[in-house]
Design an enzyme around this catalytic site. Structure first.
Site, PDB file in Angstrom:
ATOM      1  N   GLY A 145      59.904  75.529 123.831  1.00  0.00           N
ATOM      2  CA  GLY A 145      61.265  75.275 123.357  1.00  0.00           C
ATOM      3  C   GLY A 145      62.221  76.391 123.697  1.00  0.00           C
ATOM      4  CG  ASN A 184      76.146  74.399 120.436  1.00  0.00           C
ATOM      5  OD1 ASN A 184      76.762  73.483 120.990  1.00  0.00           O
ATOM      6  ND2 ASN A 184      76.035  74.494 119.127  1.00  0.00           N
ATOM      7  CB  ALA A 185      71.447  77.735 123.946  1.00  0.00           C
ATOM      8  CB  SER A 239      73.228  76.279 132.128  1.00  0.00           C
ATOM      9  OG  SER A 239      72.925  75.061 132.776  1.00  0.00           O
ATOM     10  CB  ILE A 291      61.179  70.191 123.514  1.00  0.00           C
ATOM     11  CG1 ILE A 291      62.352  71.015 122.977  1.00  0.00           C
ATOM     12  CG2 ILE A 291      59.922  71.034 123.714  1.00  0.00           C
ATOM     13  CD1 ILE A 291      62.939  72.041 123.945  1.00  0.00           C
ATOM     14  NE  ARG A 323      63.451  42.261 154.050  1.00  0.00           N
ATOM     15  CZ  ARG A 323      63.725  41.082 153.494  1.00  0.00           C
ATOM     16  NH1 ARG A 323      62.738  40.261 153.159  1.00  0.00           N
ATOM     17  NH2 ARG A 323      64.975  40.749 153.260  1.00  0.00           N
ATOM     18  CB  ILE A 360      64.397  51.884 153.619  1.00  0.00           C
ATOM     19  CG1 ILE A 360      65.012  52.958 154.518  1.00  0.00           C
ATOM     20  CG2 ILE A 360      63.273  51.145 154.336  1.00  0.00           C
ATOM     21  CD1 ILE A 360      64.102  54.145 154.809  1.00  0.00           C
ATOM     22  CD  GLU A 385      60.380  74.061 134.364  1.00  0.00           C
ATOM     23  OE1 GLU A 385      60.151  75.111 134.965  1.00  0.00           O
ATOM     24  OE2 GLU A 385      59.519  73.236 134.051  1.00  0.00           O
ATOM     25  CB  THR A 404      71.639  72.726 136.615  1.00  0.00           C
ATOM     26  OG1 THR A 404      72.339  73.983 136.621  1.00  0.00           O
ATOM     27  CG2 THR A 404      71.635  72.146 135.205  1.00  0.00           C
TER      28      THR A 404
END
Lengths: 391, 263
Positions: A135, A140-141, A143, A168, A279, A348, A374, A376
């Site tokens: 964790g 609010n935390a 990055s 988490i 295809r 594709i 982990e 950005t």
């Protein structure tokens, strides 16, 4: 093994040892026969694959880079990256939970735990007897991990934690957790410490589960601390070093997220190649059209480059050399390659690719996580730039 | 209990391709353990696990790269492995292979109680190596087995699946059993198994070390020879009878069968 494995990751060209190649083959066999058949179901239902994790524990896959004396396999980081890659190739959710357990719980316990903590907790997670969760992120935390608001106050022989952790991985299925909390208001990131605690810790509870876009078979949840009582001996490492520990932990974790990206991208190429050959439009296989060939070629080039970056970072780590910049590069590039490869694979497949009858839409949803979790992509660029500017 | 499992490396038929000249595309050649041998190894490991103190030895005859299948056998649970490899062994048919295996077992593994093999190898599909090995050793043998259980140190219960149904026999050891697809699947090796396989040395036994003369083995020692191989011609597409008008469909069908001289 499987019809879906249309291309082989030619072993020798990666300079892998015989043991690393054997591990790849073993994990591939497991991934194709056990993990892949459940991938669509766990994505649809958000059901955590408990049985798969039991089997992974039996095979020794839940503590690959951890020393054997603590229940791990004692293998190198390349073997670990290969394992994550091969599982992600068929099911990114399963690979993500494996990576979070290993990189974010086993490794900090192994690197920063004292002998008693290793004997009590690391042996359990590395052997796969129980699952671990880590964790760091809070409402609010994200990055800004230094903005941790969860507080820990020493009362007698206990640490009392208050606050919460969100997004988490493995939260609802873990038995052993590692988390950060502020032990000093004044000291900034040096006032953050790390703690080990168990599921049944008084004052600790789990919040509701959120619906996710992708990685739906990988559990995630909220950790809630309301006067949670953690024994003083469960402080991980030294007081005030938690932020530093977790920055180091994330360096390692980024290699595994890079491997996750490579696996997703390779899975996309496997599926796209198979589909393009089968295809038929305008009287021939669509693989005969240059527009499709160019997409396949671009995917293959990028995957090869991403794999080199991931293995390079892992090799530096194994050699005991600095690898933080390279780990960020590998994570950044491989994550974005995964998203681009998934986009091309859906393209594709055309209209079929937009349905749940084919797995490529799942790969597209899963890939996005790699650009966020982990650290950005933007954080990775900051880390890389910081390394460049320090040189 | 000393158990020996004989395994074979074969081309992986899942990946085999032919080029436009009907020749095997070399780049498609990947070698794997013969699938029936995987069941033999799994059965052998189960017998070993059920009978404490047993030792499981894997052997194969083939070129140096055949060590790969022995490593897989060790990773799955074999204790040791030996490779029978010599230029002189090249071209051995089932008879010659069985002879070489029997000499290796007589000379180097004389206290063997039980030998397991895959019923067929997916390349040759002869299915006779096992019984021939038993003959050379003077052991009883049982083919088409899908389950085996030790009743005592000298009695093995083998379940055979034949066109007549399931047959259960007791075989007095030492003996040979040939394993086909079982009700259980071959295990995926664990990380520890793979590490053990990689770290275990696999000795090579050649013709000289087994005391075999060149005229008894390989092509010279093989009473059978392959005269010709060819690819089975592709089936031509059949005809589809439109069933919307049953009477017309039946007439069309009868005309077709008459043309083919079936009626």
């Amino acid at each position: 093994m499987s019809a879906t494995m249309t291309i082989d990751v030619s072993e020798d060209k990666w300079g892998l040892t015989e043991e690393q190649r054997m591990i790849r083959q073993m994990v591939r066999d497991f991934a194709v026969s056990v993990v892949e058949p459940k991938a669509a179901h766990i994505d649809k239902t958000q059901e955590f694959p408990v049985e798969t994790f039991k089997e992974m524990a039996e095979l020794g896959l839940l503590g690959i880079p951890i020393p054997e004396q603590y229940g791990g396999a004692g293998l190198d980081y390349i073997c670990y990256a290969i394992t994550v890659e091969e599982i992600a190739r068929v099911c990114a959710s399963t690979a993500l939970s494996l990576a979070a357990h290993t990189s974010l719980v086993c490794l900090p316990l192994s690197n920063f735990g004292n002998e008693a903590q290793k004997q009590k907790y690391l042996t359990q997670v590395a052997s796969g007897k129980v699952l671990g969760a880590y964790g760091l992120t809070e409402p609010n935390a994200g990055s800004d991990a230094g903005g941790t608001e969860t507080r820990a106050e020493k009362k007698g022989d206990k640490w009392i934690l208050n606050g919460s952790k969100i997004f988490i991985t493995n939260a609802n299925y873990a038995q052993i957790y590692v988390a950060t909390a502020k032990t000093s208001k004044e000291m900034g990131t040096k006032g953050i410490s790390a703690f080990i605690f168990e599921r049944n810790t008084p004052g600790f509870s789990l919040g509701p589960k959120d619906e996710k876009l992708g990685m739906r078979g990988s559990d995630w949840g909220t950790l809630i601390f309301e006067d949670a009582e953690i024994p003083e001996e469960n402080l991980l490492g030294e007081l005030g070093q938690g932020f530093k520990y977790f920055m180091k932990t994330l360096d390692s974790g980024r290699i595994s997220i890079g491997a996750l990206g490579v696996g997703i991208a390779q899975g996309c190429l496997d599926k796209a190649l198979q589909y393009a050959k089968e295809r038929k439009q305008f009287g021939r296989a669509i693989s005969e059209f240059q527009a499709i060939q160019f997409m396949l070629a671009d995917m293959a080039v990028e995957i090869e480059a991403a794999r080199h970056l991931v293995y390079n970072a892992a090799r530096l780590r194994d050699a005991g050399m600095p690898y933080g910049k390279e780990a960020s590069m590998a994570k950044l590039f491989a994550s974005e390659v995964a998203s681009r490869a998934a986009n091309k694979a859906v393209q594709i497949h055309g209209g079929y690719g937009y349905t749940k009858d084919f797995p490529v839409e799942r790969y597209l949803r899963d890939a996005k996580l790699c650009e966020i979790g982990e650290g950005t992509s933007e954080i990775q660029r900051m880390v890389i730039a910081r390394h460049l500017l320090q040189q | 209990m000393n158990i020996v499992v004989c395994v074979k490396q074969v081309p992986d038929t899942a990946h085999l391709r032919f080029d436009s000249n009907d020749q095997l595309a070399q780049e498609s050649l990947e070698n794997v353990m013969n699938p029936f041998c995987e069941y033999a190894v799994e059965t052998a490991v189960r017998l070993k696990e059920a009978h404490e103190g047993s030792k499981l030895t894997a052997i194969t005859m083939g070129p140096p790269q055949a060590k790969e299948v022995l490593k897989r056998a060790i990773a799955m649970g074999a204790d040791e492995a030996f490779l029978l490899s010599d230029e002189a062994f090249t071209g051995s048919d089932a008879w010659s292979t069985a002879f070489i295996l029997s000499e290796a077992i007589k000379k180097n593994l004389p206290s063997t109680d039980l030998i397991l093999l895959g019923q067929f190898a997916t390349d040759g599909m002869s299915g006779v190596t096992g019984p021939a090995l038993a003959e050379f050793l003077g052991f009883p043998s049982m083919t088409f087995c899908k389950k085996a259980e030790l009743k005592s140190d000298t009695i093995l219960e083998a379940h055979r699946e034949t066109e007549r149904g399931l047959e259960i026999y007791e075989i007095t050891l030492p003996g040979v059993i040939c394993i086909m697809k079982c009700d259980y699947e071959p295990r995926i090796p664990s990380i520890k198994g793979v590490m053990k396989a990689n770290r275990t040395e696999i000795p090579v036994w050649d013709a000289a070390s087994l005391g075999l003369s060149a005229d008894k083995v390989g092509l010279k020692g093989s009473p059978t020879m392959v005269a010709k191989t060819w690819r089975k011609p592709k089936k031509e597409g059949g005809i589809k009878v439109d069933g919307s008008d049953p009477q017309a469909a039946v007439s069309q069908l009868i005309d077709f069968l008459r043309q083919q001289k079936v009626m």
